[in-house]
Every structure is written in structure tokens, then in C-alpha cells.
Design a protein around this motif. Structure first.
Motif, mmCIF file in Angstrom:
data_model
loop_
_atom_site.group_PDB
_atom_site.id
_atom_site.type_symbol
_atom_site.label_atom_id
_atom_site.label_comp_id
_atom_site.label_asym_id
_atom_site.label_seq_id
_atom_site.Cartn_x
_atom_site.Cartn_y
_atom_site.Cartn_z
ATOM 1 N N SER A 68 0.844 -1.195 0.000
ATOM 2 C CA SER A 68 0.000 0.000 0.000
ATOM 3 C C SER A 68 0.878 1.242 0.000
ATOM 4 O O SER A 68 1.948 1.259 0.625
ATOM 5 C CB SER A 68 -0.912 -0.008 1.228
ATOM 6 O OG SER A 68 -1.820 1.079 1.203
ATOM 7 N N ASP A 69 0.429 2.280 -0.703
ATOM 8 C CA ASP A 69 1.168 3.544 -0.692
ATOM 9 C C ASP A 69 0.196 4.696 -0.885
ATOM 10 O O ASP A 69 -0.767 4.590 -1.644
ATOM 11 C CB ASP A 69 2.229 3.576 -1.792
ATOM 12 C CG ASP A 69 3.250 4.668 -1.541
ATOM 13 O OD1 ASP A 69 4.194 4.425 -0.758
ATOM 14 O OD2 ASP A 69 3.102 5.769 -2.102
ATOM 15 N N GLN A 70 0.473 5.793 -0.188
ATOM 16 C CA GLN A 70 -0.441 6.934 -0.178
ATOM 17 C C GLN A 70 0.226 8.181 -0.730
ATOM 18 O O GLN A 70 1.406 8.438 -0.476
ATOM 19 C CB GLN A 70 -0.918 7.210 1.245
ATOM 20 C CG GLN A 70 -1.932 8.336 1.368
ATOM 21 C CD GLN A 70 -2.202 8.699 2.804
ATOM 22 O OE1 GLN A 70 -1.361 9.276 3.470
ATOM 23 N NE2 GLN A 70 -3.375 8.341 3.291
ATOM 24 N N MET A 103 -4.832 9.842 -2.281
ATOM 25 C CA MET A 103 -5.003 8.624 -3.065
ATOM 26 C C MET A 103 -4.113 7.531 -2.481
ATOM 27 O O MET A 103 -2.913 7.734 -2.292
ATOM 28 C CB MET A 103 -4.647 8.857 -4.526
ATOM 29 C CG MET A 103 -4.719 7.579 -5.369
ATOM 30 S SD MET A 103 -4.224 7.864 -7.091
ATOM 31 C CE MET A 103 -5.624 8.851 -7.653
ATOM 32 N N THR A 104 -4.715 6.383 -2.228
ATOM 33 C CA THR A 104 -3.960 5.237 -1.740
ATOM 34 C C THR A 104 -4.053 4.102 -2.741
ATOM 35 O O THR A 104 -5.151 3.703 -3.129
ATOM 36 C CB THR A 104 -4.481 4.768 -0.361
ATOM 37 O OG1 THR A 104 -4.337 5.836 0.577
ATOM 38 C CG2 THR A 104 -3.694 3.566 0.134
ATOM 39 N N VAL A 118 -4.455 -4.674 -8.219
ATOM 40 C CA VAL A 118 -4.138 -3.359 -7.672
ATOM 41 C C VAL A 118 -5.365 -2.473 -7.820
ATOM 42 O O VAL A 118 -5.955 -2.405 -8.907
ATOM 43 C CB VAL A 118 -2.934 -2.699 -8.382
ATOM 44 C CG1 VAL A 118 -2.596 -1.361 -7.711
ATOM 45 C CG2 VAL A 118 -1.719 -3.618 -8.368
ATOM 46 N N VAL A 119 -5.768 -1.815 -6.744
ATOM 47 C CA VAL A 119 -6.906 -0.908 -6.768
ATOM 48 C C VAL A 119 -6.478 0.417 -6.135
ATOM 49 O O VAL A 119 -5.394 0.526 -5.548
ATOM 50 C CB VAL A 119 -8.129 -1.497 -6.013
ATOM 51 C CG1 VAL A 119 -8.631 -2.762 -6.699
ATOM 52 C CG2 VAL A 119 -7.779 -1.787 -4.558
ATOM 53 N N HIS A 120 -7.338 1.417 -6.253
ATOM 54 C CA HIS A 120 -7.046 2.739 -5.697
ATOM 55 C C HIS A 120 -8.264 3.238 -4.941
ATOM 56 O O HIS A 120 -9.389 2.953 -5.326
ATOM 57 C CB HIS A 120 -6.698 3.737 -6.809
ATOM 58 C CG HIS A 120 -5.684 3.244 -7.776
ATOM 59 N ND1 HIS A 120 -6.027 2.537 -8.906
ATOM 60 C CD2 HIS A 120 -4.333 3.321 -7.763
ATOM 61 C CE1 HIS A 120 -4.930 2.214 -9.554
ATOM 62 N NE2 HIS A 120 -3.890 2.670 -8.892
ATOM 63 N N ASP A 121 -8.007 3.981 -3.892
ATOM 64 C CA ASP A 121 -9.098 4.608 -3.150
ATOM 65 C C ASP A 121 -8.704 6.051 -2.857
ATOM 66 O O ASP A 121 -7.546 6.314 -2.483
ATOM 67 C CB ASP A 121 -9.367 3.857 -1.841
ATOM 68 C CG ASP A 121 -10.737 4.180 -1.272
ATOM 69 O OD1 ASP A 121 -11.741 3.817 -1.920
ATOM 70 O OD2 ASP A 121 -10.812 4.796 -0.196
ATOM 71 N N THR A 122 -9.638 6.968 -3.050
ATOM 72 C CA THR A 122 -9.356 8.392 -2.832
ATOM 73 C C THR A 122 -10.286 8.954 -1.763
ATOM 74 O O THR A 122 -11.480 8.660 -1.742
ATOM 75 C CB THR A 122 -9.516 9.185 -4.142
ATOM 76 O OG1 THR A 122 -8.636 8.640 -5.132
ATOM 77 C CG2 THR A 122 -9.163 10.653 -3.934
ATOM 78 N N TYR A 123 -9.715 9.760 -0.890
ATOM 79 C CA TYR A 123 -10.470 10.378 0.197
ATOM 80 C C TYR A 123 -10.133 11.864 0.214
ATOM 81 O O TYR A 123 -8.997 12.258 -0.063
ATOM 82 C CB TYR A 123 -10.069 9.722 1.523
ATOM 83 C CG TYR A 123 -11.133 9.796 2.595
ATOM 84 C CD1 TYR A 123 -12.193 8.908 2.610
ATOM 85 C CD2 TYR A 123 -11.070 10.766 3.596
ATOM 86 C CE1 TYR A 123 -13.169 8.961 3.594
ATOM 87 C CE2 TYR A 123 -12.038 10.826 4.578
ATOM 88 C CZ TYR A 123 -13.079 9.925 4.568
ATOM 89 O OH TYR A 123 -14.056 9.986 5.550
ATOM 90 N N GLY A 174 -3.732 5.130 5.339
ATOM 91 C CA GLY A 174 -2.872 4.459 4.384
ATOM 92 C C GLY A 174 -3.186 3.013 4.088
ATOM 93 O O GLY A 174 -2.423 2.353 3.386
ATOM 94 N N LEU A 175 -4.327 2.497 4.587
ATOM 95 C CA LEU A 175 -4.707 1.117 4.264
ATOM 96 C C LEU A 175 -6.227 1.054 4.161
ATOM 97 O O LEU A 175 -6.925 0.921 5.167
ATOM 98 C CB LEU A 175 -4.208 0.147 5.336
ATOM 99 C CG LEU A 175 -4.345 -1.349 4.988
ATOM 100 C CD1 LEU A 175 -3.462 -1.709 3.800
ATOM 101 C CD2 LEU A 175 -3.989 -2.213 6.195
ATOM 102 N N PRO A 176 -6.778 1.151 2.947
ATOM 103 C CA PRO A 176 -8.243 1.134 2.771
ATOM 104 C C PRO A 176 -8.809 -0.254 3.089
ATOM 105 O O PRO A 176 -8.741 -1.167 2.267
ATOM 106 C CB PRO A 176 -8.429 1.485 1.292
ATOM 107 C CG PRO A 176 -7.099 1.940 0.786
ATOM 108 C CD PRO A 176 -6.076 1.302 1.659
#
Length: 202
Positions: A68-70, A103-104, A118-123, A174-176
Motif C-alpha cells: 500500500s502507498d499513499q 489517493m492510496t 491493484v486498486v485505488h481509493d481516494t479520500y 494508508g490502508l483502505p
């Protein structure tokens, strides 16, 4: 023996993963996090999350490996860890009164099959209008030098914000976890129910 590996040295990610109640081990990946020329935020988050998982994969055959990376995104800039007091303060002065997106990238490698996702999540967060005294007091107390965005959501950072918007507040740390649970279920591991048993390696 655990068959789940967290490719991270972050104690905050470990605290989040602990919440799922699954046995795991953690390993610190050594990768170059430098942004490549022309690399956009989504590509960078994707590459770094996958690279972290790949960096430890040879040591864990028959495992599921989480990387994981943010990144912090503001005014067209991609921001990583501030590293020191002055940079953290400068970032928070820029953010004061504005919306900042985080974005993580999240990767899961199955070293039994060689497959990965690999997926992405944005907050999104809206910062209060902050005075210099508030910013300097916050940075001195929380010392968020290794945190993208120059704050610790799991610490005093909550005092910096007006509101949030997004699917999973764990993304800020940092970990969705919602997306991680999806990936684990796809790999045959459900944190809830009888199929929470991790598959055994060969």
C-alpha cells in the motif's frame, strides 16, 4: 503459520490490519519511491503499492502479500512525506482553508498463483483556516514527518479539519480496509465467517 504478509514497516498500517483479526506477519520493503518523469498520481500509487508487495514476495512463497502507498494531491502537485518540520509546516500553510485529496494504491499478490490485483481509493479532506501558531504547535506535537499530507489522522490531526468525504476513512491512514476486504474475499479469504481460514501454501 500466517499466510498473510503486510509489506510495510508502518505501525499505523499494522494497527489497521489488526482490526480484521487475521494472522499475519509484516516485512519492510526497500524500494525507490521517486516519481518518474510524466508519471501521474494513479500510475505512481499503482507502481509503489505493487512494488512494495513485489519487494518481499520472493521471501514468502505461498502467501498473500499486501502492499500500500499513499499520496497527497493538491493544486496539481503530488506530495509525499514531508520529512522535516519546515516542510510539514509549509504544506499545512498551503492546505489551510482548502480541500486536499489523498489517493492510496492497494496491491494484493498471491505468490501461490503469481496473480495480483491493484486498486485505488481516494479520500478528500477540507482543512480549517489555520494560523501559523496552530500549524507549528500541531507539527511540534504530532511530528508527522513520515506521513503524506503532513498530518497524522490517528493522532491530533483530526483538529486540523472541517469535514471529510469518501468511502473509507482508513484510506487517510494508508490502508483502505473496505477495498482490502474485497481483495481478500476474491483471493478466498473472508474476514467474516467459516472461510476466514487463510489458504495453506504448498
Amino acid at each position: 503459520m500466517s499466510r498473510l504478509v503486510l509489506a510495510s514497516s508502518s505501525r499505523y498500517r499494522r494497527q489497521l490490519l489488526d482490526r480484521l483479526g487475521l494472522p499475519y506477519v509484516w516485512s519492510s520493503p526497500d524500494i525507490d519511491e521517486t516519481r518518474r518523469p510524466g508519471e501521474d498520481a494513479e500510475s505512481l500509487a499503482h507502481r509503489l503499492a505493487l512494488s512494495k508487495a513485489q519487494a518481499v514476495s520472493a521471501d514468502y512463497p505461498g502467501h498473500l502479500i499486501i502492499g500500500s502507498d499513499q499520496l497527497a494531491l493538491f493544486d496539481g502537485d503530488i506530495l509525499g512525506k514531508p520529512g522535516d518540520f519546515d516542510t510539514a509546516c509549509a504544506n499545512l500553510r498551503r492546505f489551510s482553508g482548502h480541500k486536499v485529496s489523498f489517493m492510496t494504491g492497494l496491491a494484493l499478490i498471491d505468490t501461490r498463483s503469481g496473480r495480483h490485483r491493484v486498486v485505488h481509493d481516494t479520500y478528500h479532506v477540507w482543512f480549517r483556516a489555520l494560523s501559523d501558531a496552530e500549524i507549528e504547535d500541531y507539527v511540534s506535537r504530532d511530528q508527522p514527518y513520515d506521513s503524506s499530507g503532513s498530518f497524522r489522522m490517528e493522532g491530533l490531526g483530526i483538529a486540523l479539519f472541517e469535514r471529510f468525504e469518501g468511502n473509507d476513512p482508513n484510506t487517510l491512514i494508508g490502508l483502505p480496509l473496505i477495498r482490502l476486504c474485497e481483495l481478500l474475499r476474491e483471493a478466498g479469504v473472508n474476514p467474516l465467517g467459516a472461510d476466514r481460514q487463510l489458504p495453506q501454501g504448498s
